[in-house]
Write a protein that holds these residues in place. Structure first.
Motif, short mmCIF file in Angstrom:
data_model
loop_
_atom_site.label_atom_id
_atom_site.label_comp_id
_atom_site.label_asym_id
_atom_site.label_seq_id
_atom_site.Cartn_x
_atom_site.Cartn_y
_atom_site.Cartn_z
N ARG A 273 -4.56 -1.84 -9.25
CA ARG A 273 -4.52 -1.51 -7.83
C ARG A 273 -3.08 -1.34 -7.36
O ARG A 273 -2.75 -0.41 -6.61
N PHE A 274 -2.20 -2.21 -7.83
CA PHE A 274 -0.80 -2.13 -7.42
C PHE A 274 -0.17 -0.82 -7.88
O PHE A 274 0.56 -0.17 -7.12
N THR A 275 -0.46 -0.41 -9.09
CA THR A 275 0.08 0.84 -9.61
C THR A 275 -0.39 2.02 -8.75
O THR A 275 0.39 2.94 -8.45
N ALA A 276 -1.64 1.98 -8.35
CA ALA A 276 -2.20 3.07 -7.54
C ALA A 276 -1.61 3.11 -6.14
O ALA A 276 -1.54 4.18 -5.51
N LEU A 277 -1.18 1.95 -5.64
CA LEU A 277 -0.74 1.86 -4.25
C LEU A 277 0.77 1.77 -4.08
O LEU A 277 1.27 1.86 -2.95
N ALA A 278 1.51 1.62 -5.16
CA ALA A 278 2.92 1.23 -5.08
C ALA A 278 3.78 2.18 -4.26
O ALA A 278 4.70 1.74 -3.56
N ASP A 279 3.51 3.49 -4.32
CA ASP A 279 4.38 4.43 -3.62
C ASP A 279 3.76 4.97 -2.34
O ASP A 279 4.24 5.96 -1.78
N ARG A 280 2.67 4.33 -1.88
CA ARG A 280 2.02 4.77 -0.65
C ARG A 280 2.10 3.67 0.41
O ARG A 280 2.15 2.50 0.09
N HIS A 281 2.11 4.09 1.66
CA HIS A 281 2.13 3.11 2.74
C HIS A 281 0.76 2.44 2.82
O HIS A 281 -0.27 3.11 2.80
N ALA A 282 0.76 1.12 2.92
CA ALA A 282 -0.51 0.38 2.91
C ALA A 282 -1.38 0.72 4.11
O ALA A 282 -2.60 0.58 4.05
N LYS A 283 -0.78 1.19 5.19
CA LYS A 283 -1.54 1.48 6.40
C LYS A 283 -1.98 2.94 6.51
O LYS A 283 -2.50 3.37 7.53
N GLY A 284 -1.74 3.72 5.46
CA GLY A 284 -2.14 5.12 5.47
C GLY A 284 -1.78 5.77 4.16
O GLY A 284 -1.44 5.10 3.19
N ASP A 285 -1.86 7.10 4.12
CA ASP A 285 -1.59 7.82 2.88
C ASP A 285 -0.16 8.34 2.77
O ASP A 285 0.19 9.03 1.81
N ALA A 286 0.67 8.04 3.76
CA ALA A 286 2.04 8.55 3.72
C ALA A 286 2.84 7.86 2.62
O ALA A 286 2.57 6.69 2.28
N PRO A 287 3.83 8.54 2.04
CA PRO A 287 4.69 7.89 1.05
C PRO A 287 5.43 6.72 1.68
O PRO A 287 5.76 6.73 2.86
N PHE A 288 5.67 5.70 0.86
CA PHE A 288 6.38 4.51 1.34
C PHE A 288 7.73 4.42 0.64
O PHE A 288 7.82 4.48 -0.59
N ASP A 289 8.78 4.25 1.44
CA ASP A 289 10.13 4.16 0.91
C ASP A 289 10.72 2.81 1.33
O ASP A 289 11.10 2.62 2.49
N PRO A 290 10.79 1.84 0.40
CA PRO A 290 11.34 0.52 0.77
C PRO A 290 12.76 0.61 1.30
O PRO A 290 13.14 -0.17 2.18
N ALA A 291 13.55 1.55 0.78
CA ALA A 291 14.94 1.67 1.24
C ALA A 291 15.00 2.08 2.71
O ALA A 291 15.86 1.62 3.46
N GLN A 292 14.06 2.91 3.12
CA GLN A 292 14.03 3.34 4.52
C GLN A 292 13.68 2.16 5.43
O GLN A 292 14.30 1.99 6.49
N GLU A 293 12.72 1.35 5.01
CA GLU A 293 12.37 0.18 5.82
C GLU A 293 13.54 -0.80 5.89
O GLU A 293 13.82 -1.38 6.94
N SER A 294 14.23 -0.98 4.77
CA SER A 294 15.40 -1.87 4.75
C SER A 294 16.48 -1.37 5.69
O SER A 294 17.13 -2.15 6.40
N ALA A 295 16.69 -0.05 5.70
CA ALA A 295 17.69 0.53 6.60
C ALA A 295 17.31 0.31 8.06
O ALA A 295 18.17 0.01 8.90
N LEU A 296 16.02 0.44 8.37
CA LEU A 296 15.56 0.19 9.73
C LEU A 296 15.79 -1.27 10.12
O LEU A 296 16.21 -1.57 11.25
N ASP A 297 15.52 -2.18 9.19
CA ASP A 297 15.74 -3.60 9.47
C ASP A 297 17.21 -3.89 9.78
O ASP A 297 17.54 -4.65 10.69
N LYS A 298 18.10 -3.26 9.01
CA LYS A 298 19.53 -3.45 9.25
C LYS A 298 19.94 -2.91 10.61
O LYS A 298 20.77 -3.50 11.32
N GLU A 299 19.33 -1.80 11.00
CA GLU A 299 19.64 -1.22 12.31
C GLU A 299 19.16 -2.14 13.43
O GLU A 299 19.86 -2.35 14.43
#
Length: 334
Positions: A273-299
């Motif tokens: 399941r993790f392999t299937a979901l790893a690069d997708r946002h858990a709340k939808g089908d959009a790609p998930f980028d951890p670096a982008q979320e980290s950048a938002l947190d820093k902002e």
């Protein structure tokens, strides 16, 4: 066969609404759609037709023979949707994610509008197996007021918690809508915790000596978080996973939750399941980028860090603890 018996035998007839007379409104769920959606709170339609509206008491005898209730409780914004998806393995488990009925039940409990039968019946309906799949729910954190009820009725409970500063960052990262929700949740939780209303009033106060702004909102967010910790503590010691720990190792966190909930899952099944979901946002089908979320947190930290610091200082002075009793580890053979 009674109407209640017919509903009971069809797990696709999902409890969805609760009226003032204690009647449960059902919908005929599209089970594939329900599995795809992040939330079953009514924001998106997952049902094909409306079902019957029946008194909760009609299910009382059926509910007595229901499987164990399993609930994954969380404090919001800390990875619970991903955790729920990792535990949702087709053919083995079925996770109802934030069903509307639990939100309605939480409101009814907070306003003392229901007796003990209704929550037990809703629990039983959500615990019915679906084509052999073990059922559990990941309620909205709005339903955390039900934690003492679930503990008192023997539910299997696992907790996801969050430390105060990451919680503030996550709340403010979500903008005005998320902040507004958290402030409403603080008032909701305060109804169910002794001293909650007084704490709420203190947090909302302002003074000329304080920096303007979002400081009362940050304090109230911390009150919301602390009240959730208190509600969880009232459920007794339970296995828990912190959001930061889960973020570092979702697989290990998911397996701990699976064990706490007594789910028939193996590590390879969860890993798939993790392999299937790893690069997708858990709340939808959009790609998930951890670096982008980290950048938002820093902002967010850059813009609001001083507000967070003031709010955390206030929380320490007010005696907010953000802690849980720990389960006693099992005795080990020597």
């Amino acid at each position: 066969m009674t109407k209640a018996q017919a509903v009971w035998q069809d797990p696709a007839l999902l409890p969805h609404a609760l009226d003032a007379q204690g009647r449960i409104g059902f919908v005929h769920a599209d089970l594939d759609a329900a599995r795809r959606l992040a939330f079953l709170d009514g924001r998106a339609q997952f049902w094909t037709t409306d079902g019957p509206l029946l008194p909760a008491r009609d299910f009382a005898a059926l509910a007595a023979n229901a499987p164990p209730r399993r609930v994954l409780l969380h404090m919001a914004f800390g990875g619970s949707t991903l955790a729920a998806r990792l535990l949702d393995v087709p053919g083995i488990t079925r996770v109802w994610r934030e069903p509307a009925i639990e939100i309605a039940l939480a409101d009814a409990i907070a306003q003392a509008e229901v007796g003990p039968t209704t929550p037990r019946v809703i629990d039983a309906l959500l615990a019915r197996p679906v084509a052999g799949e073990t059922a559990l729910s990941k309620p909205s954190n709005w339903a955390n007021v039900l934690a003492p009820h679930w503990a008192a009725t023997g539910a299997r409970i696992a907790l996801m918690t969050m430390a105060p500063r990451p919680y503030l960052v996550a709340v403010f990262r979500g903008g005005r809508d998320r902040i507004s929700y958290v402030l409403r949740s603080a008032a909701h939780f305060a109804r169910m915790v002794r001293g909650g209303d007084a704490l709420l009033a203190t947090a909302a106060q302002t003074s000329p000596q304080e920096p303007p702004s979002l400081l009362p909102a940050a304090r109230l967010a911390l009150v919301s978080l602390d009240l959730q910790y208190r509600l969880f503590a009232n459920a007794g010691p339970r296995p828990s996973v912190d959001a930061a720990t889960f973020k570092r190792d979702p697989m290990a966190g998911a397996m701990l939750l699976a064990q706490a909930l007594e789910l028939p899952l193996t590590e390879p099944q969860v890993a798939k399941r993790f392999t299937a979901l790893a690069d997708r946002h858990a709340k939808g089908d959009a790609p998930f980028d951890p670096a982008q979320e980290s950048a938002l947190d820093k902002e967010v930290e850059h813009h609001h860090g001083s507000v967070f610091a003031h709010a955390l200082d206030w929380a320490a002075e007010a005696g907010l603890r953000f802690s849980l009793p720990q389960p006693t580890p099992p005795d080990r053979e020597t």
